[in-house]
Write a protein that holds these residues in place. Structure first.
Motif, PDB file in Angstrom:
ATOM      1  N   VAL A 301       1.007  -1.026  -0.004  1.00 35.65           N
ATOM      2  CA  VAL A 301       0.330  -0.102   0.082  1.00 35.65           C
ATOM      3  C   VAL A 301       0.949   1.167  -0.136  1.00 35.65           C
ATOM      4  N   LYS A 302       0.413   2.220  -0.524  1.00 34.66           N
ATOM      5  CA  LYS A 302       1.132   3.546  -0.692  1.00 34.66           C
ATOM      6  C   LYS A 302       2.158   3.502  -1.595  1.00 34.66           C
ATOM      7  N   SER A 303       2.135   2.687  -2.660  1.00 33.68           N
ATOM      8  CA  SER A 303       3.178   2.496  -3.593  1.00 33.68           C
ATOM      9  C   SER A 303       2.796   3.508  -4.705  1.00 33.68           C
ATOM     10  N   TYR A 304       1.637   3.996  -4.722  1.00 28.74           N
ATOM     11  CA  TYR A 304       1.153   4.973  -5.890  1.00 28.74           C
ATOM     12  C   TYR A 304       0.603   6.254  -5.164  1.00 28.74           C
ATOM     13  N   PRO A 305       0.617   7.206  -5.996  1.00 29.00           N
ATOM     14  CA  PRO A 305       0.090   8.550  -5.532  1.00 29.00           C
ATOM     15  C   PRO A 305      -1.273   8.378  -4.969  1.00 29.00           C
ATOM     16  N   ALA A 306      -1.730   9.312  -3.993  1.00 30.52           N
ATOM     17  CA  ALA A 306      -3.188   9.211  -3.293  1.00 30.52           C
ATOM     18  C   ALA A 306      -3.949   9.928  -4.084  1.00 30.52           C
ATOM     19  N   ASN A 307      -5.369   9.891  -4.306  1.00 31.67           N
ATOM     20  CA  ASN A 307      -6.047  10.777  -4.840  1.00 31.67           C
ATOM     21  C   ASN A 307      -6.372  11.993  -4.234  1.00 31.67           C
ATOM     22  N   PRO A 308      -7.098  12.945  -4.622  1.00 31.89           N
ATOM     23  CA  PRO A 308      -7.267  14.312  -4.010  1.00 31.89           C
ATOM     24  C   PRO A 308      -7.624  14.274  -2.320  1.00 31.89           C
ATOM     25  N   TRP A 309      -8.168  13.221  -2.172  1.00 28.82           N
ATOM     26  CA  TRP A 309      -8.687  13.027  -0.782  1.00 28.82           C
ATOM     27  C   TRP A 309      -7.819  12.251   0.073  1.00 28.82           C
ATOM     28  N   GLY A 310      -6.502  11.751  -0.487  1.00 28.42           N
ATOM     29  CA  GLY A 310      -5.693  11.217   0.494  1.00 28.42           C
ATOM     30  C   GLY A 310      -5.932   9.873   0.566  1.00 28.42           C
ATOM     31  N   LEU A 311      -6.381   8.989  -0.367  1.00 30.18           N
ATOM     32  CA  LEU A 311      -6.579   7.850  -0.304  1.00 30.18           C
ATOM     33  C   LEU A 311      -5.959   7.034  -1.383  1.00 30.18           C
ATOM     34  N   TYR A 312      -5.244   5.934  -1.079  1.00 30.23           N
ATOM     35  CA  TYR A 312      -4.379   5.434  -1.944  1.00 30.23           C
ATOM     36  C   TYR A 312      -4.977   4.056  -2.650  1.00 30.23           C
ATOM     37  N   GLU A 313      -4.580   3.738  -3.694  1.00 30.03           N
ATOM     38  CA  GLU A 313      -4.939   2.703  -4.409  1.00 30.03           C
ATOM     39  C   GLU A 313      -6.324   2.391  -4.701  1.00 30.03           C
ATOM     40  N   MET A 314      -6.884   3.518  -4.688  1.00 28.22           N
ATOM     41  CA  MET A 314      -8.308   3.222  -5.171  1.00 28.22           C
ATOM     42  C   MET A 314      -8.671   2.636  -6.523  1.00 28.22           C
ATOM     43  N   HIS A 315      -7.897   3.044  -7.369  1.00 33.18           N
ATOM     44  CA  HIS A 315      -7.687   2.281  -8.797  1.00 33.18           C
ATOM     45  C   HIS A 315      -6.787   1.239  -8.667  1.00 33.18           C
ATOM     46  N   GLY A 316      -6.994   0.084  -9.036  1.00 39.74           N
ATOM     47  CA  GLY A 316      -5.974  -1.279  -9.467  1.00 39.74           C
ATOM     48  C   GLY A 316      -5.535  -1.663  -7.917  1.00 39.74           C
ATOM     49  N   ASN A 317      -4.568  -2.324  -8.034  1.00 40.71           N
ATOM     50  CA  ASN A 317      -3.758  -3.269  -6.927  1.00 40.71           C
ATOM     51  C   ASN A 317      -4.722  -4.492  -6.500  1.00 40.71           C
ATOM     52  N   VAL A 318      -5.713  -4.211  -5.655  1.00 35.57           N
ATOM     53  CA  VAL A 318      -6.741  -5.159  -5.682  1.00 35.57           C
ATOM     54  C   VAL A 318      -8.201  -4.544  -5.536  1.00 35.57           C
ATOM     55  N   TRP A 319      -9.014  -5.449  -5.967  1.00 30.68           N
ATOM     56  CA  TRP A 319     -10.539  -5.115  -5.826  1.00 30.68           C
ATOM     57  C   TRP A 319     -10.843  -5.003  -4.337  1.00 30.68           C
ATOM     58  N   GLU A 320     -12.015  -4.204  -3.788  1.00 33.85           N
ATOM     59  CA  GLU A 320     -12.086  -4.063  -2.614  1.00 33.85           C
ATOM     60  C   GLU A 320     -13.705  -4.470  -2.403  1.00 33.85           C
ATOM     61  N   TRP A 321     -13.941  -5.273  -1.423  1.00 33.04           N
ATOM     62  CA  TRP A 321     -15.210  -5.644  -1.007  1.00 33.04           C
ATOM     63  C   TRP A 321     -16.050  -4.313  -0.470  1.00 33.04           C
ATOM     64  N   CYS A 322     -17.393  -4.253  -0.937  1.00 35.32           N
ATOM     65  CA  CYS A 322     -18.106  -3.003  -0.192  1.00 35.32           C
ATOM     66  C   CYS A 322     -19.485  -4.046   0.620  1.00 35.32           C
ATOM     67  N   GLU A 323     -19.895  -3.191   1.342  1.00 33.30           N
ATOM     68  CA  GLU A 323     -20.991  -3.856   2.312  1.00 33.30           C
ATOM     69  C   GLU A 323     -22.217  -4.218   1.465  1.00 33.30           C
ATOM     70  N   ASP A 324     -22.636  -3.616   0.265  1.00 40.75           N
ATOM     71  CA  ASP A 324     -23.799  -3.809  -0.415  1.00 40.75           C
ATOM     72  C   ASP A 324     -23.680  -5.300  -1.021  1.00 40.75           C
ATOM     73  N   GLY A 325     -25.068  -5.493  -1.155  1.00 47.81           N
ATOM     74  CA  GLY A 325     -25.669  -6.727  -2.327  1.00 47.81           C
ATOM     75  C   GLY A 325     -25.607  -5.923  -3.293  1.00 47.81           C
ATOM     76  N   TYR A 326     -25.282  -6.831  -4.529  1.00 46.51           N
ATOM     77  CA  TYR A 326     -25.198  -6.329  -5.731  1.00 46.51           C
ATOM     78  C   TYR A 326     -26.822  -6.150  -6.347  1.00 46.51           C
ATOM     79  N   ALA A 327     -26.864  -5.040  -7.074  1.00 40.68           N
ATOM     80  CA  ALA A 327     -28.243  -4.842  -7.533  1.00 40.68           C
ATOM     81  C   ALA A 327     -28.263  -3.512  -8.428  1.00 40.68           C
ATOM     82  N   ASP A 328     -29.055  -3.727  -9.480  1.00 41.97           N
ATOM     83  CA  ASP A 328     -29.034  -2.393 -10.471  1.00 41.97           C
ATOM     84  C   ASP A 328     -29.351  -1.053  -9.663  1.00 41.97           C
ATOM     85  N   TYR A 329     -28.746   0.042 -10.357  1.00 41.13           N
ATOM     86  CA  TYR A 329     -29.011   1.420  -9.999  1.00 41.13           C
ATOM     87  C   TYR A 329     -30.396   1.659 -10.264  1.00 41.13           C
ATOM     88  N   PRO A 330     -30.814   2.454  -9.438  1.00 38.81           N
ATOM     89  CA  PRO A 330     -32.145   3.321  -9.823  1.00 38.81           C
ATOM     90  C   PRO A 330     -31.834   4.333 -10.815  1.00 38.81           C
TER      91      PRO A 330
END
Length: 386
Positions: A301-330
């Motif tokens: 982690v922190k191998s690549y630049p952070a996004n504008p809010w200081g969060l690292y590797e939001m793109h790539g490296n590993v997929w990340e689980w979210c709380e939600d069950g998958y569903a179509d958007y409204p």
């Protein structure tokens, strides 16, 4: 700062030159700017693109030249802007008779000299249209009870959670409204990315990195990861595994409202106020993101630049689980969406080291069964009550 839409006629005149200069002046003042020569690309659907950009702008600066008087495109843009209730500021680039459809508006005269302070004063400094990415007013939090340290840096407010000598930094994410999903002409888009407006009514804390193997080892006493390294993200963990980790840590740290982020929270934080395919812009490079299998593995982690809010590797490296069950958007605007709890799949976001660029976009949606494990899936945790 809000976004300003520059409307003008492309006629290689002083008007077009002034539009380019206005863009530079506004950007230097901190405004986001849309001007068709910089915001459109081959293959874009012009009308839907312009409609979207107007809906997400705070004001329109209209550069008035001779050609504007007869330009159907400019007339349509101004009509759309007024229907949306956007302020329109006419700026005369040359001495021309004002069109009838502009005579109800007060104009600025730039024919002799460019009065940029007057233009800046006429623009809304904090007013943001309903469709824009806009932070709601949230009180700056004091040091949370769970934090070993807190403060503010170039990215914003942070707080550190310490456990068995291991520290995880969290970023304070203010409540806000944003456009979730992607435009129909975004390269790499999938059909499940329906563009819709989302309001997050509650602020929350989000870990600035994916959960590391050091954290997992400290809490769970084992290390399931394939690509070993204390500062590498833990992978080969299922959604159910992530929930077990969260519950065990909560048992050991009193009062910790730990959870996975919702899908909407995740995309809001990933975008960090941007509306481009990536938080870094329209494209990404191997210097910004671990993608395309060019390294063949997840990295620390922190191998690549952070996004504008200081969060690292939001793109790539590993997929990340979210709380939600998958569903179509409204198709309509929603507040605090939570997905489909009864779904057979859980949401994955962000792409991984294994995926090509299009599958690492801010809007990309993955999914997996709650027990699914593989070497390019991990998670990051959030703090805050739903």
């Amino acid at each position: 700062m809000p976004k300003i839409f520059i409307s003008y006629a492309r006629d290689q005149s002083h008007g077009e030159n002034l539009a380019a200069e206005a863009q530079q002046q506004l950007q230097a003042a901190g405004f986001e700017v849309f001007r068709d020569v910089i915001g459109l690309k081959p293959g874009d659907k012009w009308y839907s693109k312009l409609e979207f950009e107007l809906e997400t702008s705070a004001a329109v600066v209209l550069i008035v030249s001779e050609k504007v008087r007869t330009s159907k495109w400019v007339h349509n843009e101004i009509s759309m802007a007024e229907e949306l209730g956007l302020p329109v500021i006419p700026v005369f680039a040359e001495k021309v008779r004002s069109p009838l459809w502009l005579r109800h508006l007060h104009a600025l005269d730039f024919c002799v000299h460019c009065n940029w302070p007057a233009l800046m004063a006429a623009l809304p400094a904090v007013t943001v249209s309903a469709g824009s990415t806009a932070a709601l007013k949230t009180a700056t939090p004091s040091k949370p009870a769970w934090a070993s340290a807190s403060g503010k840096d170039q990215y914003g407010v942070y707080a550190d959670l310490e456990f068995k000598g291991i520290v995880q930094r969290f970023r304070f994410i203010e409540a806000g409204t944003f456009w979730m999903g992607s435009l129909e002409d975004e390269e790499g888009r999938y059909d499940d990315e329906i563009l819709h407006q989302v309001t997050l009514s509650q602020a929350f804390w989000l870990a600035d990195t994916a959960c590391t193997q050091a954290w997992w080892q400290a809490v769970m006493g084992n290390n399931p990861a394939y690509f070993k390294g204390d500062q590498n993200p833990v992978e080969q963990v299922s959604w159910e595994d992530a929930q077990s980790f969260i519950q065990k840590l909560k048992q050991q740290v009193s009062g910790l409202s730990l959870r996975l982020p919702t899908e909407a929270e995740w995309e809001y934080a990933c975008r960090a106020g941007t509306r481009t395919p990536f938080s870094f812009g329209g494209t990404i490079s191997e210097q910004q993101v671990n993608f395309g299998n060019h390294l063949g593995k997840a990295v620390s982690v922190k191998s690549y630049p952070a996004n504008p809010w200081g969060l690292y590797e939001m793109h790539g490296n590993v997929w990340e689980w979210c709380e939600d069950g998958y569903a179509d958007y409204p198709p309509q605007a929603v507040t605090d969406p939570r997905g489909a709890p009864a779904s057979s799949y859980r949401v994955l976001r962000g792409g991984s080291w294994f995926n090509f660029g299009g599958d690492c976009r801010s809007a990309i949606r993955g999914r997996g069964t709650p027990d699914y494990r593989i070497s390019h899936i991990g998670f990051r945790f959030a703090l805050g009550h739903f």
